[in-house]
Design an enzyme around this catalytic site. Structure first.
Site, short mmCIF file in Angstrom:
data_model
loop_
_atom_site.label_atom_id
_atom_site.label_comp_id
_atom_site.label_asym_id
_atom_site.label_seq_id
_atom_site.Cartn_x
_atom_site.Cartn_y
_atom_site.Cartn_z
N HIS A 353 51.36 14.52 -20.42
CA HIS A 353 50.66 14.72 -18.71
C HIS A 353 50.59 14.50 -17.88
O HIS A 353 50.78 15.08 -16.32
CB HIS A 353 49.45 16.98 -19.61
CG HIS A 353 48.21 16.08 -19.44
ND1 HIS A 353 47.31 15.40 -19.65
CD2 HIS A 353 47.67 15.86 -18.20
CE1 HIS A 353 46.18 14.91 -19.77
NE2 HIS A 353 45.99 15.04 -18.63
N ASP A 401 49.91 15.26 -27.06
CA ASP A 401 50.06 14.84 -25.65
C ASP A 401 49.88 13.62 -25.31
O ASP A 401 48.88 12.36 -25.19
CB ASP A 401 48.62 15.85 -24.75
CG ASP A 401 48.60 15.61 -23.22
OD1 ASP A 401 49.97 15.38 -23.08
OD2 ASP A 401 47.95 15.37 -23.41
N GLY A 498 40.62 12.77 -13.44
CA GLY A 498 41.44 10.93 -12.98
C GLY A 498 41.21 10.10 -14.13
O GLY A 498 41.52 9.52 -14.56
#
Length: 549
Positions: A353, A401, A498
């Site tokens: 992602h 992912d 982050g």
């Protein structure tokens, strides 16, 4: 680096709210087709939880045999409890669920003109007196009897009751004539065993067994286990691969460190920096012009640094990568968006992602401050990004992912080069049990830095069993075998914006394995909502196929 109390790792644009903006983004997958996914909006800041790793953290452990292997630390004995769990019988001076805490043996000790140091026998402390004050409480003075001056030095009383001066024979210096003409260090001083105990600023070094170090930072004897140079003394040493010998100092009640006033055997003068609270800048990284020698070793033959104290150098997480982007055709600066893990010279593992269209990408590794150009930084362009073919998003989760970044060659055949500060993490070759203590690291949002931090931070987390993570009040059926949970159920130490794509690393027999990739989670540090990580063990063959290519 101060001890990290953080909501550490999570999503790039954090899948905190699980609410799609509806902005379609696409990347090219390994089949050459476009792969769609959604960008996400972060929710409000996490609640303020107690982030300390106390006994309740260990309540997450889910094991079949509570005492095998022995979970008790520091020589504790494991006892089976009636509920199938365990209790630890802790030797003095340790306490806690797993005997992980050192009691404050110096709390009510008055050492007069001296300091309290930790010992291995009852009462587990003693007063280390400054001369001319004498044990046991360092209140009575005796200047020159016995003679404190070494190597034939003469002691002369001063005008004040407790003052004295040593007159040293030729070639000897130091307050007690303890430093001889051959007292010097070679190379980086790893094998220095001299008697210098003052810094370049003239501060007196703390004893390595000073309780002040344990209280304000960590236990050097554990953090530097295997290094035989430290002991119940205050002589300068280099147990962690720094540039030269150093020591801890008490600077106005704060634990800091500094390089020592000890000469190099070649005759070169030691570096003269100021007292350090942040990382020093070495003159030049020592590039090894060869294939990466080994994976998963932060400092070959030596342990990592004191994460809980003020001394933390680049190299503690040498596989940590900052993934940075800017718009294609732009001449502006690159911005950090995600973390990553170096697994080969030309390959970085990250989260799927994190990959965006319409941007050019680069990775930065080696340093700890992403807002500074550090001499040990390696900045390398990304040639292409390969998203896992079965990556998909559902209303409540991200599946498979993971993505691989192919780096551009910088010095054929190398992309990243192995240094003290840049190394690869090992891919897992076996499972780690739930309850294993692992480490997450990154530059993401913390409880005090809502836009992320420029300094690399780390925190300890425990692996949580799938059974607990799939409970209805946790994540229910949103989880599949491509992901797992880690952190704690009470909130606090967790993922946040982050740090997506960054590492969850577990250690076994001195080797560090990347077990998870920061993926998603419901908020940051929320109760019953631990961080969710892509399960690297499921993707080892997929990763290896790209490494071979």
């Amino acid at each position: 680096m101060a001890r990290v109390y953080v909501c550490l790792v999570a999503l790039l644009w954090q899948l905190c709210a699980h609410t799609a903006l509806g902005q379609d983004l696409f990347v090219i997958d390994e089949t050459g087709d476009y792969e769609y996914y959604y960008d996400y909006t972060p929710e409000s800041p996490a609640e303020d939880y107690d982030l300390s790793l106390d006994d309740w953290l260990y309540e997450l452990i889910d094991i079949t045999d509570a005492c095998d292997p022995n979970p008790c630390l520091n020589g504790g004995n494991c006892n089976y409890a009636a509920n199938g769990n365990f209790t630890c019988s802790c030797p003095e001076p340790y306490s806690g669920k797993k005997c992980q805490t050192v009691k404050d043996v110096c709390k009510n000790v008055k050492c007069g003109h001296g300091s309290c140091v930790v010992t291995s026998s009852v009462p587990f402390y003693e007063c280390k007196c400054k001369h001319p004050y004498r044990p046991p409480d360092c209140k009575k003075a005796s200047t020159c009897r016995p003679n404190p001056c070494q190597n034939g030095g003469s002691c002369l009383k001063g005008t004040k009751r407790s003052s004295f001066q040593c007159y040293c024979p030729p070639g000897y210096v130091g307050k007690f004539c303890e430093v001889g003409p051959n007292d010097c260090y070679q190379e980086d001083g790893e094998f220095y065993r001299g008697m210098v105990s003052v810094t370049v600023e003239g501060e007196e070094c703390l004893d390595w067994n000073s309780y002040f170090i344990v209280q304000k930072g960590g236990d050097p004897f554990k953090e530097y286990a295997g290094f035989d140079g430290i002991g119940p003394h205050n002589y300068c040493r280099n147990p962690d691969g720094d540039d030269q010998p150093w020591c801890f100092v008490n600077n106005n009640g704060k634990l800091k460190w500094n390089y020592c006033k000890v000469r190099k055997c070649s005759g070169a003068s030691p570096t003269v920096p100021t007292i350090h609270e942040k990382d020093p800048t070495p003159a030049k990284p020592d590039v090894i012009p060869a294939h990466f020698s080994q994976c998963g070793k932060p400092q070959p033959g030596r342990s990592a640094r004191i994460f809980g104290g003020k001394k933390s150098l680049p190299g503690a997480h040498p596989w940590q990568v900052s993934l940075q982007t800017r718009t294609i055709g732009s001449y502006g600066p690159f911005s950090h968006i995600c973390g990553g893990i170096l697994v080969e010279s030309c390959w970085v593992l990250t989260a799927a992602h994190c990959i965006k269209s319409g941007v050019e990408m680069q990775v930065v590794m080696g340093g700890v401050d992403i807002e500074k150009d550090e001499v040990y930084d390696q900045v390398i362009s990304v040639e292409k990004a390969i998203v896992h073919g079965e990556y998909r998003e559902s209303p409540f989760a991200l599946h498979n992912d993971v993505a691989m970044l192919k780096l551009k060659v910088t010095d054929r055949p190398y992309c990243a080069k192995e240094t003290r500060f840049v190394k690869t993490a090992c891919l897992p070759n076996q499972d780690f049990n739930s309850g294993s203590e692992c480490v997450i690291s990154g530059w993401g949002v913390t409880e005090t830095q809502k836009y992320g931090t420029n300094q690399l931070l780390d925190a300890r987390v425990l692996l949580i069993s799938q059974e607990k993570c799939k409970a209805p009040h946790v994540y229910g059926g949103a989880l599949d075998d491509s992901m797992f949970c880690a952190g704690n159920m009470r909130g606090g130490v967790d993922s946040c914006q982050g740090d997506s794509g960054g590492p969850l690393v577990c250690e076994r027999n001195g080797t560090h394995y990347v077990v998870g990739v920061v993926s998603w989670g419901d908020g940051c540090g929320k109760k019953y909502k631990p961080g969710v990580y892509a399960n690297v063990g499921k993707f080892v063959d997929w990763i290896a196929s790209h490494l071979r290519s």
